[in-house]
Design a protein around this motif. Structure first.
Motif, PDB file in Angstrom:
ATOM      1  N   GLN A 113       0.662  -1.269  -0.058  1.00 34.16           N
ATOM      2  CA  GLN A 113       0.005   0.044   0.013  1.00 34.16           C
ATOM      3  C   GLN A 113       0.850   1.332   0.167  1.00 34.16           C
ATOM      4  O   GLN A 113       0.225   2.317  -0.155  1.00 34.16           O
ATOM      5  CB  GLN A 113      -0.910   0.006   1.182  1.00 34.16           C
ATOM      6  N   ILE A 114       2.255   1.210   0.209  1.00 33.24           N
ATOM      7  CA  ILE A 114       3.028   2.330  -0.063  1.00 33.24           C
ATOM      8  C   ILE A 114       2.899   2.813  -1.247  1.00 33.24           C
ATOM      9  O   ILE A 114       3.087   3.995  -1.759  1.00 33.24           O
ATOM     10  CB  ILE A 114       4.363   1.961   0.271  1.00 33.24           C
ATOM     11  N   ALA A 115       2.837   1.853  -2.262  1.00 34.43           N
ATOM     12  CA  ALA A 115       2.581   2.344  -3.920  1.00 34.43           C
ATOM     13  C   ALA A 115       1.116   3.113  -3.992  1.00 34.43           C
ATOM     14  O   ALA A 115       1.168   3.773  -4.922  1.00 34.43           O
ATOM     15  CB  ALA A 115       2.460   1.211  -4.534  1.00 34.43           C
ATOM     16  N   GLU A 116       0.277   3.361  -2.777  1.00 38.34           N
ATOM     17  CA  GLU A 116      -0.697   3.900  -3.063  1.00 38.34           C
ATOM     18  C   GLU A 116      -0.875   5.372  -2.853  1.00 38.34           C
ATOM     19  O   GLU A 116      -1.660   6.318  -2.839  1.00 38.34           O
ATOM     20  CB  GLU A 116      -1.919   3.325  -2.142  1.00 38.34           C
ATOM     21  N   LEU A 117       0.526   5.809  -2.249  1.00 35.89           N
ATOM     22  CA  LEU A 117       0.686   7.273  -1.654  1.00 35.89           C
ATOM     23  C   LEU A 117       0.596   8.086  -2.706  1.00 35.89           C
ATOM     24  O   LEU A 117       0.998   7.968  -3.828  1.00 35.89           O
ATOM     25  CB  LEU A 117       1.925   7.207  -1.007  1.00 35.89           C
ATOM     26  N   PRO A 118       0.396   9.494  -2.428  1.00 35.76           N
ATOM     27  CA  PRO A 118       0.214  10.496  -3.319  1.00 35.76           C
ATOM     28  C   PRO A 118       1.472  10.964  -4.120  1.00 35.76           C
ATOM     29  O   PRO A 118       2.538  10.822  -3.495  1.00 35.76           O
ATOM     30  CB  PRO A 118      -0.076  11.864  -2.556  1.00 35.76           C
ATOM     31  N   GLY A 119       1.215  11.335  -5.465  1.00 40.63           N
ATOM     32  CA  GLY A 119       2.552  11.669  -6.025  1.00 40.63           C
ATOM     33  C   GLY A 119       3.152  10.456  -6.807  1.00 40.63           C
ATOM     34  O   GLY A 119       4.133  10.700  -7.766  1.00 40.63           O
ATOM     35  N   LEU A 120       2.727   9.246  -6.648  1.00 42.72           N
ATOM     36  CA  LEU A 120       3.550   7.910  -7.548  1.00 42.72           C
ATOM     37  C   LEU A 120       2.813   7.903  -8.640  1.00 42.72           C
ATOM     38  O   LEU A 120       3.505   6.958  -9.417  1.00 42.72           O
ATOM     39  CB  LEU A 120       3.494   6.895  -6.309  1.00 42.72           C
ATOM     40  N   SER A 121       1.634   8.037  -8.768  1.00 45.91           N
ATOM     41  CA  SER A 121       0.972   7.390 -10.010  1.00 45.91           C
ATOM     42  C   SER A 121      -0.193   8.549 -10.328  1.00 45.91           C
ATOM     43  O   SER A 121      -0.797   8.952  -9.608  1.00 45.91           O
ATOM     44  CB  SER A 121       0.277   6.086  -9.698  1.00 45.91           C
ATOM     45  N   ASN A 128      -0.359  -0.027 -12.525  1.00 47.08           N
ATOM     46  CA  ASN A 128      -0.317  -1.427 -12.475  1.00 47.08           C
ATOM     47  C   ASN A 128       1.022  -1.940 -12.868  1.00 47.08           C
ATOM     48  O   ASN A 128       1.455  -2.894 -12.141  1.00 47.08           O
ATOM     49  CB  ASN A 128      -1.169  -2.007 -13.881  1.00 47.08           C
ATOM     50  N   CYS A 129       1.878  -1.240 -13.659  1.00 45.05           N
ATOM     51  CA  CYS A 129       3.121  -1.177 -13.994  1.00 45.05           C
ATOM     52  C   CYS A 129       4.017  -1.291 -12.779  1.00 45.05           C
ATOM     53  O   CYS A 129       4.774  -2.134 -12.420  1.00 45.05           O
ATOM     54  CB  CYS A 129       3.594  -0.425 -15.239  1.00 45.05           C
ATOM     55  N   MET A 130       3.623  -0.274 -12.178  1.00 43.70           N
ATOM     56  CA  MET A 130       4.349   0.102 -10.761  1.00 43.70           C
ATOM     57  C   MET A 130       4.338  -1.261  -9.786  1.00 43.70           C
ATOM     58  O   MET A 130       5.348  -1.667  -9.152  1.00 43.70           O
ATOM     59  CB  MET A 130       4.159   1.177 -10.031  1.00 43.70           C
ATOM     60  N   LEU A 131       3.175  -1.696  -9.445  1.00 47.30           N
ATOM     61  CA  LEU A 131       3.027  -2.558  -8.669  1.00 47.30           C
ATOM     62  C   LEU A 131       3.562  -4.130  -8.978  1.00 47.30           C
ATOM     63  O   LEU A 131       4.050  -4.663  -8.286  1.00 47.30           O
ATOM     64  CB  LEU A 131       1.309  -2.936  -8.399  1.00 47.30           C
ATOM     65  N   ASP A 137      10.102  -7.825  -8.567  1.00 47.71           N
ATOM     66  CA  ASP A 137      11.768  -7.427  -8.099  1.00 47.71           C
ATOM     67  C   ASP A 137      11.787  -7.882  -6.687  1.00 47.71           C
ATOM     68  O   ASP A 137      12.643  -7.480  -6.026  1.00 47.71           O
ATOM     69  CB  ASP A 137      11.908  -5.862  -8.190  1.00 47.71           C
ATOM     70  N   GLY A 138      10.810  -8.510  -5.967  1.00 42.06           N
ATOM     71  CA  GLY A 138      10.756  -8.819  -4.774  1.00 42.06           C
ATOM     72  C   GLY A 138      10.719  -7.986  -3.547  1.00 42.06           C
ATOM     73  O   GLY A 138      10.894  -8.194  -2.409  1.00 42.06           O
ATOM     74  N   VAL A 139      10.177  -6.764  -3.856  1.00 39.58           N
ATOM     75  CA  VAL A 139      10.064  -5.490  -3.069  1.00 39.58           C
ATOM     76  C   VAL A 139       8.856  -5.886  -2.277  1.00 39.58           C
ATOM     77  O   VAL A 139       9.029  -5.670  -0.727  1.00 39.58           O
ATOM     78  CB  VAL A 139      10.004  -4.174  -3.729  1.00 39.58           C
ATOM     79  N   ILE A 140       7.947  -6.412  -2.634  1.00 39.23           N
ATOM     80  CA  ILE A 140       6.669  -6.778  -1.660  1.00 39.23           C
ATOM     81  C   ILE A 140       6.118  -7.923  -1.849  1.00 39.23           C
ATOM     82  O   ILE A 140       5.060  -8.452  -1.318  1.00 39.23           O
ATOM     83  CB  ILE A 140       5.194  -5.508  -2.209  1.00 39.23           C
ATOM     84  N   SER A 141       6.835  -9.204  -2.560  1.00 41.26           N
ATOM     85  CA  SER A 141       6.477 -10.201  -2.525  1.00 41.26           C
ATOM     86  C   SER A 141       6.211 -11.288  -1.403  1.00 41.26           C
ATOM     87  O   SER A 141       5.262 -12.020  -1.423  1.00 41.26           O
ATOM     88  CB  SER A 141       7.325 -11.218  -3.601  1.00 41.26           C
ATOM     89  N   ALA A 340       9.456   2.214  -5.018  1.00 45.11           N
ATOM     90  CA  ALA A 340       8.208   2.721  -5.451  1.00 45.11           C
ATOM     91  C   ALA A 340       8.453   3.969  -6.228  1.00 45.11           C
ATOM     92  O   ALA A 340       7.779   4.242  -7.441  1.00 45.11           O
ATOM     93  CB  ALA A 340       7.161   2.988  -4.284  1.00 45.11           C
ATOM     94  N   LYS A 341       9.106   5.011  -5.726  1.00 44.49           N
ATOM     95  CA  LYS A 341       9.438   6.214  -6.667  1.00 44.49           C
ATOM     96  C   LYS A 341      10.185   5.777  -7.742  1.00 44.49           C
ATOM     97  O   LYS A 341       9.758   6.270  -8.871  1.00 44.49           O
ATOM     98  CB  LYS A 341      10.160   7.217  -5.747  1.00 44.49           C
ATOM     99  N   GLU A 342      11.053   4.891  -7.731  1.00 44.11           N
ATOM    100  CA  GLU A 342      11.827   4.213  -8.735  1.00 44.11           C
ATOM    101  C   GLU A 342      11.009   3.793  -9.943  1.00 44.11           C
ATOM    102  O   GLU A 342      11.152   3.946 -10.998  1.00 44.11           O
ATOM    103  CB  GLU A 342      13.065   3.578  -8.483  1.00 44.11           C
ATOM    104  N   ALA A 343      10.331   2.893  -9.485  1.00 44.38           N
ATOM    105  CA  ALA A 343       9.244   2.020 -10.210  1.00 44.38           C
ATOM    106  C   ALA A 343       8.362   3.222 -11.013  1.00 44.38           C
ATOM    107  O   ALA A 343       8.086   2.987 -12.038  1.00 44.38           O
ATOM    108  CB  ALA A 343       8.414   1.209  -9.512  1.00 44.38           C
ATOM    109  N   SER A 344       7.882   4.036 -10.127  1.00 38.28           N
ATOM    110  CA  SER A 344       6.836   5.094 -10.803  1.00 38.28           C
ATOM    111  C   SER A 344       7.332   5.858 -11.889  1.00 38.28           C
ATOM    112  O   SER A 344       6.924   5.958 -13.119  1.00 38.28           O
ATOM    113  CB  SER A 344       6.668   6.159  -9.523  1.00 38.28           C
ATOM    114  N   THR A 345       8.836   6.208 -11.757  1.00 36.24           N
ATOM    115  CA  THR A 345       9.472   6.867 -12.730  1.00 36.24           C
ATOM    116  C   THR A 345       9.748   5.974 -13.941  1.00 36.24           C
ATOM    117  O   THR A 345       9.483   6.381 -15.081  1.00 36.24           O
ATOM    118  CB  THR A 345      10.832   7.290 -12.322  1.00 36.24           C
TER     119      THR A 345
END
Length: 349
Positions: A113-121, A128-131, A137-141, A340-345
């Motif tokens: 749910q960190i990926a849900e934070l403002p400014g990321l998507s 979807n791509c970010m998640l 990449d094993g970050v949230i698996s 998450a910021k890196e994946a967002s970019t």
């Protein structure tokens, strides 16, 4: 021909007939055993694009590529598992496949749910791509180890929708009872002065009708899918959160499949399916927003709230609170936030 011979001949005929019938029945049963039925549960209505344009085509593709050896029975509208317990139902085998918003199980998927934070998507495709990237990449698996995850989905930006209450600045939320889709959105609503109320999406229509709620926070696709656009008439288009969604399978059920059928499932999992879902959600967002504009609803656009003087404070406060809550669980929230910021970019392009 003697009577004794006739009786013996008839007995032999009956025995042969029964034997053939028995063999036929056994063959049919054996053939039937080669068909594996997968019960797929989700909470969207059968009329929604999520059901018709994501899940039904997925089920057909799985059935076709398995030459009919896999059959997918889809149960929409939370008829087989409740919206907030579908993941657990898939984990314990009550259902075979399920889709759920992670935020409906408060505290169960804190890293995701960190990926849900403002400014990321800024779109469902990006979300979807970010998640999916964070999972691959094993970050949230680690949060999904008790099931066999098929693919990640995510909504477009969630805005604010009310009945006759334009929300232009945080102060406009004061005293309003607003449905929160997740703890993150709830923190932000509370930081802005509103009163967050936890309700399943299936109860929102009647809650708005009865005045239990003054408004809600949802992406446009959900506003349309659950016919909430019939009631709300003022909209603040502000990307202050996005919702993560999972599609997962019971681990034992997956492991019980022969290798060629596992491959069918694998071939219809991961980033390709995440991309398909993203396009569907983005299309629905555009469609329902256009319909609201056409019927004359009030539209307030705040495209970059983190740079807006009025909204920057509440959004940053909500973000900091959530990250601290995750850290208090002994989890490395800051590292996941950075990933998450890196994946967002990467997913923005």
């Amino acid at each position: 021909m003697s009577k004794k011979f006739k009786i013996g001949a008839m007995s032999l005929f009956i025995a042969i007939a029964l034997g053939v019938s028995g063999c036929s029945s056994q063959s049919d049963q054996s053939a039937g055993n080669d068909i594996t039925t997968l019960r797929f549960s989700h909470f969207w209505p059968a009329t929604s694009a999520t059901h018709k344009d994501i899940f039904e085509p997925w089920a057909r593709k799985v059935e076709e590529e398995s030459d009919g050896r896999l059959k997918v029975e889809i149960y929409p509208s939370a008829t087989l598992s409740s919206a907030d317990s579908t993941y657990e139902s898939a984990a314990n085998g009550t259902i075979d496949i399920g889709s759920q918003v992670q935020g409906y199980s408060n505290g169960r998927f804190p890293l995701t749910q960190i990926a849900e934070l403002p400014g990321l998507s800024n779109s469902a495709t990006q979300m979807n791509c970010m998640l999916q990237t964070l999972y691959d990449d094993g970050v949230i698996s680690s949060e999904y180890e008790d099931t066999h995850l098929l693919f990640m989905m995510g909504t477009g930006p969630g805005g604010i929708h009310t009945i006759d209450n334009p929300i232009r600045k945080p102060e406009d939320l004061k005293g309003l009872r607003m449905r929160r889709p997740s703890a993150i959105a709830g923190d932000i609503i509370e930081s802005a002065g509103g009163t967050p109320v936890g309700l399943p999406v299936t109860d929102l229509y009647t809650s708005l009708q009865r005045g239990v709620l003054d408004g809600l926070s949802l992406p446009w696709d959900a506003v349309g899918a659950f016919k909430l656009n019939e009631l709300v008439n003022t909209h603040t288009n502000m990307p202050f959160y996005s919702s993560a969604i999972l599609v997962t399978m019971n681990k034992d059920k997956y492991e019980s499949l022969p290798d060629d059928l596992k491959k069918v499932i694998d071939d219809n999992s991961g980033k390709e399916m995440a991309a398909v879902a993203g396009k569907v959600f983005d299309g629905e967002d555009d469609k329902f927003m256009a319909e609201a504009k056409a019927k004359g609803d009030i539209m307030i656009d705040i495209p970059d709230p983190l740079s807006d003087p009025a909204w920057k404070g509440p959004l940053e406060a909500g973000t900091k609170k959530y990250l601290k809550d995750v850290e208090d669980l002994g989890l490395d929230a800051q590292t996941v936030y950075q990933k998450a910021k890196e994946a967002s970019t990467v997913c923005e392009s």
